[in-house]
Design a protein around this motif. Structure first.
Motif, PDB file in Angstrom:
ATOM      1  N   TYR A 402      56.002   0.088  47.168  1.00 28.34           N
ATOM      2  CA  TYR A 402      55.830  -0.259  48.480  1.00 28.34           C
ATOM      3  C   TYR A 402      55.656   1.021  49.390  1.00 28.34           C
ATOM      4  N   SER A 403      55.293   0.553  50.426  1.00 32.11           N
ATOM      5  CA  SER A 403      55.263   1.521  51.763  1.00 32.11           C
ATOM      6  C   SER A 403      56.543   1.421  52.455  1.00 32.11           C
ATOM      7  N   TYR A 404      56.875   2.482  53.486  1.00 27.15           N
ATOM      8  CA  TYR A 404      58.004   2.367  54.171  1.00 27.15           C
ATOM      9  C   TYR A 404      58.091   1.431  55.184  1.00 27.15           C
ATOM     10  N   ASP A 405      57.087   0.802  55.507  1.00 27.57           N
ATOM     11  CA  ASP A 405      57.237  -0.471  56.448  1.00 27.57           C
ATOM     12  C   ASP A 405      57.684  -1.895  55.612  1.00 27.57           C
ATOM     13  N   GLY A 406      57.881  -1.517  54.397  1.00 25.31           N
ATOM     14  CA  GLY A 406      58.495  -2.785  53.619  1.00 25.31           C
ATOM     15  C   GLY A 406      57.156  -3.786  52.935  1.00 25.31           C
ATOM     16  N   VAL A 407      55.922  -3.184  52.779  1.00 25.10           N
ATOM     17  CA  VAL A 407      54.894  -3.880  52.309  1.00 25.10           C
ATOM     18  C   VAL A 407      54.643  -3.527  50.724  1.00 25.10           C
ATOM     19  N   GLN A 408      54.383  -4.446  49.897  1.00 22.41           N
ATOM     20  CA  GLN A 408      54.342  -4.202  48.736  1.00 22.41           C
ATOM     21  C   GLN A 408      52.943  -3.659  48.521  1.00 22.41           C
ATOM     22  N   ASN A 409      52.756  -2.572  47.940  1.00 19.66           N
ATOM     23  CA  ASN A 409      51.443  -2.121  47.573  1.00 19.66           C
ATOM     24  C   ASN A 409      50.728  -2.643  46.039  1.00 19.66           C
ATOM     25  N   TRP A 410      51.704  -2.409  45.047  1.00 23.17           N
ATOM     26  CA  TRP A 410      51.214  -2.908  43.832  1.00 23.17           C
ATOM     27  C   TRP A 410      52.356  -3.044  42.980  1.00 23.17           C
ATOM     28  N   ALA A 411      52.273  -3.435  41.750  1.00 20.01           N
ATOM     29  CA  ALA A 411      53.375  -3.605  40.764  1.00 20.01           C
ATOM     30  C   ALA A 411      52.822  -3.522  39.328  1.00 20.01           C
ATOM     31  N   ARG A 412      53.547  -2.664  38.454  1.00 15.74           N
ATOM     32  CA  ARG A 412      52.985  -2.402  37.076  1.00 15.74           C
ATOM     33  C   ARG A 412      54.099  -3.355  36.369  1.00 15.74           C
ATOM     34  N   GLU A 413      53.744  -4.664  35.820  1.00 16.89           N
ATOM     35  CA  GLU A 413      54.412  -5.390  34.750  1.00 16.89           C
ATOM     36  C   GLU A 413      54.188  -5.252  33.499  1.00 16.89           C
ATOM     37  N   ASP A 414      53.292  -4.356  33.098  1.00 16.94           N
ATOM     38  CA  ASP A 414      52.806  -4.278  31.539  1.00 16.94           C
ATOM     39  C   ASP A 414      53.582  -3.133  30.820  1.00 16.94           C
ATOM     40  N   LEU A 415      54.767  -2.728  31.487  1.00 11.82           N
ATOM     41  CA  LEU A 415      55.531  -1.704  30.664  1.00 11.82           C
ATOM     42  C   LEU A 415      55.916  -2.197  29.496  1.00 11.82           C
ATOM     43  N   ALA A 416      56.114  -1.272  28.413  1.00  8.88           N
ATOM     44  CA  ALA A 416      56.456  -1.776  27.204  1.00  8.88           C
ATOM     45  C   ALA A 416      58.278  -1.956  27.094  1.00  8.88           C
ATOM     46  N   ALA A 417      58.858  -1.241  28.065  1.00  7.69           N
ATOM     47  CA  ALA A 417      60.172  -1.344  28.077  1.00  7.69           C
ATOM     48  C   ALA A 417      60.843  -1.072  29.484  1.00  7.69           C
ATOM     49  N   HIS A 418      62.095  -1.279  29.529  1.00  4.97           N
ATOM     50  CA  HIS A 418      62.738  -0.996  31.007  1.00  4.97           C
ATOM     51  C   HIS A 418      62.377   0.434  31.463  1.00  4.97           C
ATOM     52  N   PRO A 419      61.968   0.525  32.519  1.00  2.89           N
ATOM     53  CA  PRO A 419      61.457   1.878  33.144  1.00  2.89           C
ATOM     54  C   PRO A 419      62.919   2.681  33.404  1.00  2.89           C
ATOM     55  N   GLN A 420      62.934   3.969  32.878  1.00  3.09           N
ATOM     56  CA  GLN A 420      64.335   4.507  32.986  1.00  3.09           C
ATOM     57  C   GLN A 420      64.342   5.492  34.076  1.00  3.09           C
ATOM     58  N   ALA A 421      63.155   5.982  34.588  1.00  3.47           N
ATOM     59  CA  ALA A 421      62.887   6.785  35.528  1.00  3.47           C
ATOM     60  C   ALA A 421      61.512   6.986  36.170  1.00  3.47           C
ATOM     61  N   VAL A 422      61.216   7.085  37.606  1.00  2.45           N
ATOM     62  CA  VAL A 422      60.128   7.575  37.948  1.00  2.45           C
ATOM     63  C   VAL A 422      59.980   8.973  38.582  1.00  2.45           C
ATOM     64  N   LEU A 423      59.079   9.982  37.979  1.00  2.00           N
ATOM     65  CA  LEU A 423      59.390  11.073  38.470  1.00  2.00           C
ATOM     66  C   LEU A 423      58.115  11.659  39.149  1.00  2.00           C
ATOM     67  N   ASP A 424      58.193  12.240  40.296  1.00  2.00           N
ATOM     68  CA  ASP A 424      57.413  13.137  41.025  1.00  2.00           C
ATOM     69  C   ASP A 424      56.938  14.321  40.743  1.00  2.00           C
ATOM     70  N   ALA A 425      56.274  14.455  39.612  1.00  2.00           N
ATOM     71  CA  ALA A 425      56.057  15.820  39.015  1.00  2.00           C
ATOM     72  C   ALA A 425      54.529  16.105  39.759  1.00  2.00           C
ATOM     73  N   ALA A 426      53.748  17.008  38.691  1.00  2.00           N
ATOM     74  CA  ALA A 426      52.553  17.135  39.103  1.00  2.00           C
ATOM     75  C   ALA A 426      51.383  16.036  39.167  1.00  2.00           C
ATOM     76  N   GLN A 427      51.876  15.013  37.935  1.00  2.00           N
ATOM     77  CA  GLN A 427      51.436  13.689  38.514  1.00  2.00           C
ATOM     78  C   GLN A 427      52.697  12.774  38.201  1.00  2.00           C
ATOM     79  N   LEU A 428      52.505  11.667  38.722  1.00  2.00           N
ATOM     80  CA  LEU A 428      53.537  10.672  39.179  1.00  2.00           C
ATOM     81  C   LEU A 428      53.580  10.046  37.570  1.00  2.00           C
ATOM     82  N   LEU A 429      55.054  10.176  36.992  1.00  2.00           N
ATOM     83  CA  LEU A 429      55.166   9.984  35.501  1.00  2.00           C
ATOM     84  C   LEU A 429      56.306   8.701  35.601  1.00  2.00           C
ATOM     85  N   VAL A 430      56.212   7.766  34.618  1.00  2.00           N
ATOM     86  CA  VAL A 430      57.045   6.837  34.378  1.00  2.00           C
ATOM     87  C   VAL A 430      57.590   6.954  33.181  1.00  2.00           C
ATOM     88  N   PHE A 431      59.121   6.830  32.789  1.00  2.00           N
ATOM     89  CA  PHE A 431      59.724   7.069  31.453  1.00  2.00           C
ATOM     90  C   PHE A 431      60.078   5.655  30.980  1.00  2.00           C
TER      91      PHE A 431
END
Length: 444
Positions: A402-431
């Protein structure tokens, strides 16, 4: 007169002429005619000193390199003495600790960069139920019940070790991290590539925190005081010690300022029969106690984030406040109004909160003054992570952006399991599960 007599007379004449100072140029009879007898000329004596003989000049020239070599040797010895004195002064004043640490971290960065070709995303970390996942110099460090793994910004596994603690906890600095035992009195400080220090304290460890330059704060129990807060430089030399009384309380949260010198300590103490939280703004260069902020009675401090020289965000279970560390006063505040805080992502420009309002989760966004920007339903979301421009909601088997004005930009719904964390590292990572991968918008 015969010929022989004539020759004798001629000789006498020439001899007489020589004695009288005349020179004869006639050849001596009986010779080949190329030798003439000349009268010797008087010797002219000079008053100038005689020139140096070649032997003395050679000796002087041969001595010159030796003298120059001795002078160079004296200058070298003098330089070494000055360097040793400067080194000793630097060691005793502690000025070299940060420089040595910076050099070691630079070597680590170079090594990881040179080995970047052997890595890549996604990776299998081997930890399916992480206790903590923290960004570390563009990569990450992940803590499990038994294992700690470190990955570089290029997707290489750098370290994997087992601290052997019953209740392990992580605290991360700029390029180092500490693993400490909340059920014991030992900690381990590591860089990205190796273990550095293992330290055992006399009393149990309550809390640890690290600054951006890898300064370490350790809060322990104390026999005579409520708690003891010690601060160590990157070479693990003690630089600051604060014995905390019952009036000051026990630290439950701590964060360093960007200058790595000041820090904010949130404490919990019993006052008037109730638990009360305070935040002390301290300077390691000043032994006196700094200004203190007293939280609303009954509010529990959950998070401290010292963002700029004049901005500290404090998240409580009942409200969020922006504090000025110079005066320990509120400059902005938002009360939850009975809502329950699920997750928080405070920022310098905007802030995102996940609140449970009237039985349903909502994403609530604010500007830098905590003025409400948007409030949207968050359905089954259970976590929030934010950058300066985007917000990421953790949902069952999906991550929504989402953007800060509350508008959804996109959604990733093809993940293999529940996401445990999203990390803002050198690249945006999902666990997810034991996997870490780059989080990107779905292919259109």
């Amino acid at each position: 007169m015969n010929k022989a007599d004539k020759e004798r007379q001629e000789r006498r004449r020439r001899m007489l002429a020589r004695e009288q100072g005349h020179t004869s140029t006639k050849p001596i009879p009986g010779t080949s005619g190329d030798i003439g007898l000349r009268t010797p000329q008087p010797v002219q004596r000079s008053t100038a000193p005689p020139p140096a003989t070649p032997e003395k000049t050679t000796n002087l020239k041969s001595l010159t390199p030796l003298l120059q070599q001795r002078q160079r040797r004296r200058r070298t010895v003098l330089g070494v003495i000055v360097l040793v004195i400067a080194l000793l002064i630097a060691i005793f004043t502690g000025a070299m600790s940060a420089s040595i640490a910076l050099l070691a971290d630079g070597v680590d960065s170079l090594t990881l960069y040179l080995n970047r070709g052997s890595g890549g995303w996604p990776v299998n970390t081997g930890i399916s139920e992480p206790l903590q996942i923290e960004e570390l110099a563009g990569g990450f460090v992940e803590l499990g019940a038994e294992d700690v793994v470190v990955y570089s910004a290029y997707g290489n596994q750098v370290r994997n070790f087992q601290p052997g603690y019953a209740r392990p906890v992580l605290a991360v600095g700029g390029t180092r991290f500490v693993v400490y035992n909340r059920a014991g009195n030992e900690l381990q400080v590591s860089s990205r590539t190796r273990g550095l220090f293992t330290r055992t304290f006399d009393d149990g460890i309550l809390l640890c925190a690290m600054s951006n330059n890898n300064t370490l704060a350790v809060v322990t129990e104390s026999g005579r005081y409520t708690a003891q807060l010690q601060i160590f430089d990157p070479s693990f030399n003690l630089t600051y010690n604060w014995q905390m009384t019952q009036n000051e309380g026990t630290p439950i949260a701590l964060d360093f300022a960007p200058d790595n010198r000041r820090f904010a300590a949130g404490t919990l103490a019993a006052r008037d029969g109730q638990l009360s939280c305070s935040i002390y703004f301290m300077d390691t260069a000043d032994e006196s106690e700094g200004p203190a902020y007293t939280a609303t009675q009954g509010s529990m401090l959950l998070l401290l984030d010292w963002q700029t020289d004049s901005r500290v965000v404090a998240v409580f279970d009942t409200y969020i406040a922006v504090l000025d560390p110079r005066t320990a006063t509120e400059t902005a505040r938002y009360d939850f109004g009975g809502a329950t805080l699920q997750s928080a992502a405070p920022g310098m420009r905007q802030t995102a909160l996940l609140l449970n309002i009237r039985g349903g989760n909502s994403l609530v966004t604010f500007d830098s003054d905590l003025t409400l920007l948007a409030e949207i339903p968050a359905r089954q979301a259970y976590g929030v992570t934010a950058t300066d421009t985007d917000i990421y909601l953790l949902c069952p088997n999906a991550v929504e952006c989402y953007s800060y004005d509350g508008v959804q930009n996109w959604a990733r719904e093809d993940l293999a399991a529940h996401p445990q964390a999203v990390l803002d590292a050198a690249q945006l990572l999902v666990f997810t599960g034991s996997s870490a991968e780059v989080l990107a918008p779905p292919a259109s």
